[in-house]
Design an enzyme around this catalytic site. Structure first.
Site, PDB file in Angstrom:
ATOM      1  N   ARG A 140      -7.095   0.538   2.432  1.00  0.00           N
ATOM      2  CA  ARG A 140      -6.748   0.844   3.811  1.00  0.00           C
ATOM      3  C   ARG A 140      -7.591   2.034   4.272  1.00  0.00           C
ATOM      4  O   ARG A 140      -8.224   2.708   3.446  1.00  0.00           O
ATOM      5  CB  ARG A 140      -5.251   1.184   3.933  1.00  0.00           C
ATOM      6  CG  ARG A 140      -4.885   2.532   3.330  1.00  0.00           C
ATOM      7  CD  ARG A 140      -3.391   2.774   3.298  1.00  0.00           C
ATOM      8  NE  ARG A 140      -2.883   3.243   4.581  1.00  0.00           N
ATOM      9  CZ  ARG A 140      -1.763   3.952   4.711  1.00  0.00           C
ATOM     10  NH1 ARG A 140      -1.059   4.288   3.621  1.00  0.00           N
ATOM     11  NH2 ARG A 140      -1.336   4.341   5.885  1.00  0.00           N
ATOM     12  N   ARG A 141      -7.586   2.306   5.561  1.00  0.00           N
ATOM     13  CA  ARG A 141      -8.262   3.491   6.106  1.00  0.00           C
ATOM     14  C   ARG A 141      -9.721   3.604   5.670  1.00  0.00           C
ATOM     15  O   ARG A 141     -10.176   4.676   5.255  1.00  0.00           O
ATOM     16  CB  ARG A 141      -7.510   4.754   5.682  1.00  0.00           C
ATOM     17  CG  ARG A 141      -6.133   4.861   6.301  1.00  0.00           C
ATOM     18  CD  ARG A 141      -5.416   6.108   5.894  1.00  0.00           C
ATOM     19  NE  ARG A 141      -4.333   6.398   6.825  1.00  0.00           N
ATOM     20  CZ  ARG A 141      -3.491   7.424   6.697  1.00  0.00           C
ATOM     21  NH1 ARG A 141      -3.611   8.247   5.681  1.00  0.00           N
ATOM     22  NH2 ARG A 141      -2.558   7.634   7.577  1.00  0.00           N
ATOM     23  N   HIS A 178       2.409  -4.063   5.631  1.00  0.00           N
ATOM     24  CA  HIS A 178       3.865  -3.920   5.552  1.00  0.00           C
ATOM     25  C   HIS A 178       4.424  -3.199   6.771  1.00  0.00           C
ATOM     26  O   HIS A 178       5.360  -3.661   7.408  1.00  0.00           O
ATOM     27  CB  HIS A 178       4.252  -3.171   4.269  1.00  0.00           C
ATOM     28  CG  HIS A 178       5.633  -2.596   4.332  1.00  0.00           C
ATOM     29  ND1 HIS A 178       6.754  -3.367   4.240  1.00  0.00           N
ATOM     30  CD2 HIS A 178       6.071  -1.336   4.542  1.00  0.00           C
ATOM     31  CE1 HIS A 178       7.826  -2.608   4.373  1.00  0.00           C
ATOM     32  NE2 HIS A 178       7.436  -1.368   4.564  1.00  0.00           N
ATOM     33  N   PHE A 179       3.815  -2.049   7.119  1.00  0.00           N
ATOM     34  CA  PHE A 179       4.469  -1.319   8.206  1.00  0.00           C
ATOM     35  C   PHE A 179       4.152  -1.912   9.572  1.00  0.00           C
ATOM     36  O   PHE A 179       4.915  -1.724  10.510  1.00  0.00           O
ATOM     37  CB  PHE A 179       4.260   0.199   8.134  1.00  0.00           C
ATOM     38  CG  PHE A 179       2.917   0.711   8.495  1.00  0.00           C
ATOM     39  CD1 PHE A 179       2.441   0.685   9.793  1.00  0.00           C
ATOM     40  CD2 PHE A 179       2.114   1.277   7.515  1.00  0.00           C
ATOM     41  CE1 PHE A 179       1.193   1.176  10.102  1.00  0.00           C
ATOM     42  CE2 PHE A 179       0.861   1.772   7.829  1.00  0.00           C
ATOM     43  CZ  PHE A 179       0.397   1.709   9.124  1.00  0.00           C
ATOM     44  N   HIS A 180       3.053  -2.678   9.679  1.00  0.00           N
ATOM     45  CA  HIS A 180       2.871  -3.393  10.946  1.00  0.00           C
ATOM     46  C   HIS A 180       3.956  -4.446  11.113  1.00  0.00           C
ATOM     47  O   HIS A 180       4.458  -4.669  12.210  1.00  0.00           O
ATOM     48  CB  HIS A 180       1.488  -4.025  11.027  1.00  0.00           C
ATOM     49  CG  HIS A 180       0.442  -3.073  11.508  1.00  0.00           C
ATOM     50  ND1 HIS A 180      -0.156  -2.159  10.685  1.00  0.00           N
ATOM     51  CD2 HIS A 180      -0.080  -2.848  12.748  1.00  0.00           C
ATOM     52  CE1 HIS A 180      -1.021  -1.418  11.387  1.00  0.00           C
ATOM     53  NE2 HIS A 180      -0.987  -1.818  12.644  1.00  0.00           N
ATOM     54  N   HIS A 225       9.720   9.482   5.924  1.00  0.00           N
ATOM     55  CA  HIS A 225      10.614   8.336   5.863  1.00  0.00           C
ATOM     56  C   HIS A 225      11.612   8.288   7.027  1.00  0.00           C
ATOM     57  O   HIS A 225      11.684   7.280   7.721  1.00  0.00           O
ATOM     58  CB  HIS A 225      11.327   8.184   4.525  1.00  0.00           C
ATOM     59  CG  HIS A 225      11.984   6.843   4.482  1.00  0.00           C
ATOM     60  ND1 HIS A 225      11.286   5.693   4.251  1.00  0.00           N
ATOM     61  CD2 HIS A 225      13.238   6.460   4.771  1.00  0.00           C
ATOM     62  CE1 HIS A 225      12.087   4.652   4.374  1.00  0.00           C
ATOM     63  NE2 HIS A 225      13.283   5.091   4.690  1.00  0.00           N
ATOM     64  N   TYR A 241      12.970   5.559  10.527  1.00  0.00           N
ATOM     65  CA  TYR A 241      14.319   5.182  10.961  1.00  0.00           C
ATOM     66  C   TYR A 241      14.593   5.639  12.380  1.00  0.00           C
ATOM     67  O   TYR A 241      15.317   4.989  13.118  1.00  0.00           O
ATOM     68  CB  TYR A 241      15.371   5.690   9.966  1.00  0.00           C
ATOM     69  CG  TYR A 241      15.442   4.750   8.805  1.00  0.00           C
ATOM     70  CD1 TYR A 241      14.557   4.869   7.755  1.00  0.00           C
ATOM     71  CD2 TYR A 241      16.332   3.682   8.806  1.00  0.00           C
ATOM     72  CE1 TYR A 241      14.551   3.956   6.724  1.00  0.00           C
ATOM     73  CE2 TYR A 241      16.340   2.769   7.774  1.00  0.00           C
ATOM     74  CZ  TYR A 241      15.444   2.904   6.738  1.00  0.00           C
ATOM     75  OH  TYR A 241      15.437   1.985   5.733  1.00  0.00           O
TER      76      TYR A 241
HETATM   77  C1  HEM Z   1      -2.659  -5.788  18.548  1.00  0.00           C
HETATM   78  C2  HEM Z   1      -1.891  -5.378  17.582  1.00  0.00           C
HETATM   79  C3  HEM Z   1      -2.369  -4.476  16.475  1.00  0.00           C
HETATM   80  C4  HEM Z   1      -3.509  -4.537  15.727  1.00  0.00           C
HETATM   81  C5  HEM Z   1      -4.595  -5.576  15.829  1.00  0.00           C
HETATM   82  C6  HEM Z   1      -3.495  -3.417  14.814  1.00  0.00           C
HETATM   83  C7  HEM Z   1      -4.476  -3.112  13.899  1.00  0.00           C
HETATM   84  C8  HEM Z   1      -4.559  -1.963  13.145  1.00  0.00           C
HETATM   85  C9  HEM Z   1      -5.624  -1.619  12.246  1.00  0.00           C
HETATM   86  C10 HEM Z   1      -6.822  -2.495  11.934  1.00  0.00           C
HETATM   87  C11 HEM Z   1      -5.376  -0.393  11.716  1.00  0.00           C
HETATM   88  C12 HEM Z   1      -6.243   0.393  10.739  1.00  0.00           C
HETATM   89  C13 HEM Z   1      -5.882   0.100   9.328  1.00  0.00           C
HETATM   90  C14 HEM Z   1      -6.772   0.784   8.331  1.00  0.00           C
HETATM   91  O1  HEM Z   1      -7.800   1.401   8.680  1.00  0.00           O
HETATM   92  O2  HEM Z   1      -6.443   0.694   7.132  1.00  0.00           O
HETATM   93  C15 HEM Z   1      -4.123   0.040  12.289  1.00  0.00           C
HETATM   94  C16 HEM Z   1      -3.520   1.248  12.016  1.00  0.00           C
HETATM   95  C17 HEM Z   1      -2.268   1.616  12.483  1.00  0.00           C
HETATM   96  N1  HEM Z   1      -1.428   0.854  13.289  1.00  0.00           N
HETATM   97 FE1  HEM Z   1      -1.887  -0.915  14.176  1.00  0.00          FE
HETATM   98  N2  HEM Z   1      -2.358  -2.701  15.019  1.00  0.00           N
HETATM   99  C18 HEM Z   1      -1.633  -3.325  16.017  1.00  0.00           C
HETATM  100  C19 HEM Z   1      -0.408  -2.966  16.512  1.00  0.00           C
HETATM  101  C20 HEM Z   1       0.319  -1.883  16.039  1.00  0.00           C
HETATM  102  C21 HEM Z   1       1.662  -1.600  16.428  1.00  0.00           C
HETATM  103  C22 HEM Z   1       2.515  -2.434  17.392  1.00  0.00           C
HETATM  104  C23 HEM Z   1       2.012  -0.468  15.766  1.00  0.00           C
HETATM  105  C24 HEM Z   1       3.300   0.258  15.804  1.00  0.00           C
HETATM  106  C25 HEM Z   1       4.082   0.325  16.818  1.00  0.00           C
HETATM  107  C26 HEM Z   1       0.869  -0.018  14.990  1.00  0.00           C
HETATM  108  C27 HEM Z   1       0.814   1.130  14.227  1.00  0.00           C
HETATM  109  C28 HEM Z   1      -0.270   1.559  13.499  1.00  0.00           C
HETATM  110  C29 HEM Z   1      -0.375   2.840  12.835  1.00  0.00           C
HETATM  111  C30 HEM Z   1       0.689   3.922  12.805  1.00  0.00           C
HETATM  112  C31 HEM Z   1      -1.638   2.884  12.209  1.00  0.00           C
HETATM  113  C32 HEM Z   1      -2.221   4.036  11.405  1.00  0.00           C
HETATM  114  C33 HEM Z   1      -2.296   3.633   9.975  1.00  0.00           C
HETATM  115  C34 HEM Z   1      -2.935   4.643   9.083  1.00  0.00           C
HETATM  116  O3  HEM Z   1      -3.223   5.780   9.519  1.00  0.00           O
HETATM  117  O4  HEM Z   1      -3.146   4.279   7.928  1.00  0.00           O
HETATM  118  N3  HEM Z   1      -0.142  -0.908  15.170  1.00  0.00           N
HETATM  119  N4  HEM Z   1      -3.644  -0.932  13.156  1.00  0.00           N
HETATM  120 CU   LIG Z   2       9.462   5.747   3.477  1.00  0.00          CU
END
Ligand code: HEM
Ligand SMILES: [Cu+2]
Length: 561
Positions: free
Chosen positions: A450-451, A387-389, A236, A240
């Site tokens: 997810r994932r 949510h976190f996006h 968490h 922040y």
């Molecule tokens: C072009 C913009 C973006 C697209 C299209 C995108 C798309 C995605 C997708 C499809 C996943 C996988 C979700 C899953 O398998 O459930 C993902 C995971 C993730 N994204 Fe993005 N994302 C974008 C930008 C960002 C940005 C700006 C951040 C943060 C600064 C971010 C942080 C993350 C993180 C930390 C994960 C890992 C989530 C996990 O392990 O469950 N993404 N994203």
């Molecule tokens: Cu948290």
């Protein structure tokens, strides 16, 4: 209100950093920020491919192995590289420009940068080789090649050096300026450094004592409950840590960009110490559905989580008030007339407005996540990712853009000729984020996991998600274009632009600039004590229980040969 009609003063008195001399840290700041944005540039392209792979339209190279390799690289790049290096670079910049004295330990900072860079390359190569597809949260009992974890650890070590340098810089300034309040922007930066030291204890313990020995093959089993509890300690407050620069910009840059003043300096200090205090003992809200912790401790941490809304609401209040002052100074009348008179053509003002809209939607989703009962409904669905996006990719990253736009002229000595490409980029990021995440939340409510590497769209239930996933994909494409335009915009300033930009920056002044502040709001001693106390209450027994009454362990599953 007559006293408010005075415009904010022009650039502050110059100390040792003169307006024409280069910033001493400019190369250091650029090295950090360009590494951050390079990782970001690669990660957005992977993100779009992932969205495509999840959609009904066949994506190239789509295999499960490639999907998890990609999500690991995307997650690690965004969550660890973009953030950590951006924050470090910004911190060095803030220390020099706000304290107006040379950064202590410039060569140590460079040393830390090299260690961090080596760590990033080590981790990235491990993921690319396919031996580290464990996602950015590691997921024991799966283990990757040890070099992946060691790479990440090196980056964390580099960030610890940054924390110490921030503390030293503040201490030296205080010694030379006895009794004076530390500039708010530096106070907030140090609050983040102090919080980060606390934050990383959990993940460092997990990596050093559990995961790395397991990855090297020293153990054949691992206590997954303990790894998850330690990771939750970090999970968490780390968000922040990422959010802090956005808040710093809200308090110390946006009011000035709007042509006004900060409504209250004390409120800012309070918000930052409360963020430090309340973001640490709450991570167990990420373990609501986990069996290893009892309801009582989950409830305590859920209650403490609710308190985190206080600094956020304080911030929304203070920044809205600051903007109202600016709008009225520019002639706005009536209840909301001041909104229209704000200079929305300035990137910092526009980004703040858009960030607040995304914070509104994202915050609403967050309230659902933190509620024990409703969490069960959204747990491990796409809702969470959406949510976190929205909060992190949206509210936080749009402010990273705005900060970069604000500081680039003082680093390069050139100012932007035309602000239109900057505004277009910010709007595209906002629109893309809304278009991508709102349907993504919705499919999550329908139960989309997810994932997951692929969805079988021949199943009628899954097929019904298809159109919404395609809308999300379109949002992702807009985001990627926006991200590339951002990189183009700042890269261009190194070659083109109007020369002669001042080599320094002025931070927003408060309406009543403080002459003195209580010692508790000018340092962190009291707050460290309180954090220690709260952490003991929140995490003492939940961690001790694994040693008092060790549960059965899980077999380690090694991904790397
Ligand atoms: C072009 C913009 C973006 C697209 C299209 C995108 C798309 C995605 C997708 C499809 C996943 C996988 C979700 C899953 O398998 O459930 C993902 C995971 C993730 N994204 Fe993005 N994302 C974008 C930008 C960002 C940005 C700006 C951040 C943060 C600064 C971010 C942080 C993350 C993180 C930390 C994960 C890992 C989530 C996990 O392990 O469950 N993404 N994203
Ligand atoms: Cu948290």
């Amino acid at each position: 209100m007559a006293t408010l009609a005075k415009p904010a003063p022009a650039a502050p008195r110059r100390g040792r950093t003169s307006a024409t001399a280069e910033l001493q840290t400019s190369r250091l700041v650029l090295a950090h920020m360009w590494l951050a944005f390079a990782a970001f540039g690669i990660a957005i392209l992977l993100g779009v491919w992932q969205m495509w792979a999840r959609s009904p339209v066949e994506a190239p190279y789509h295999t499960a192995a490639n999907y998890f390799r990609s999500v690991t690289l995307h997650g690690v790049s965004m969550a660890y590289v973009l953030t950590t290096f951006f924050i470090m670079g910004f911190g060095y910049y803030v220390a020099e420009t706000s304290l107006r004295r040379p950064l202590p330990g410039l060569s140590i900072a460079w040393g830390a940068y090299i260690v961090g860079l080596a760590g990033v390359l080590m981790a990235a190569l491990s993921v690319l080789s396919g031996n580290a597809s464990v996602l950015y949260t590691f997921y024991p009992p799966m283990t990757a090649t040890p070099w992946f974890y060691i790479g990440i650890t090196l980056t964390v070590v580099a960030s610890w050096v940054w924390c110490v340098l921030m503390l030293v810089a503040m201490r030296q300034w205080k010694a030379a300026n006895r009794g004076k309040p530390v500039p708010l922007v530096m106070y907030a930066t140090v609050a983040n450094a102090v919080m980060w030291l606390w934050t990383t204890v959990g993940v460092a313990a997990e990596l050093l004592f559990q995961v790395i020995p397991a990855a090297f093959g020293f153990n054949s089993t691992i206590d997954v409950g303990l790894t998850r509890t330690l990771f939750s300690w970090t999970l968490h407050p780390i968000v922040y840590f990422w959010l802090f620069p956005a808040y710093i910009a809200f308090y110390t840059m946006a009011p000035r960009a709007a042509g006004g003043r900060l409504y209250s300096d004390t409120m800012g200090r309070l918000a930052f110490v409360l963020l430090l205090l309340y973001s640490l003992p709450v991570g167990m809200h990420h373990l609501m559905m986990d069996p290893e912790q009892s309801n009582g401790f989950k409830f305590v941490q859920m209650f403490l989580t609710a308190l985190v809304t206080i600094p956020t609401l304080l911030t929304i209040f203070t920044i809205t008030a600051s903007f109202e002052i600016a709008g009225r100074m520019r002639g706005g009348r009536g209840l909301l007339g001041w909104v229209r008179t704000l200079p929305w053509d300035r990137p910092m003002v526009l980004a703040t407005g858009l960030a607040f809209v995304m914070l509104f939607f994202g915050g609403g989703g967050g309230l659902i996540n933190m509620s024990y009962g409703m969490n069960a409904m959204v747990h491990n669905t796409s809702w969470v990712t959406a949510h976190f996006h929205l909060i992190f990719g949206g509210t936080v990253v749009i402010m990273y853009f705005a900060i970069a736009y604000a500081i680039w002229p003082s680093i390069t000595g050139r100012s932007f000729e035309d602000l239109r490409p900057l505004r277009i980029q910010l709007w595209m990021w906002f629109i893309g984020m809304m278009v991508m995440t709102l349907p993504w939340h919705w499919t999550g409510l329908w139960g989309q996991w997810r994932r997951v590497a692929a969805f079988d769209y021949s199943n009628p239930m899954i097929a019904s998600w298809g159109p919404w996933v395609l809308v999300s994909l379109a949002g992702g494409v807009i985001l990627a274009l926006s991200g590339l335009l951002f990189i183009y915009n700042i890269a261009l300033l190194h070659r083109a632009g109007v020369p002669g930009a001042p080599r320094t920056i002025a931070y927003a002044q408060a309406i009543h600039p403080p002459e003195r502040v209580p010692a508790s709001l000018n340092g962190f001693g009291l707050w460290n004590l309180l954090v220690a106390l709260l952490m003991l209450v929140a995490y003492g027994y939940p961690i001790a229980q694994f040693f008092i009454d060790p549960p059965p362990q899980a077999m380690i599953h090694r991904l790397a040969e």
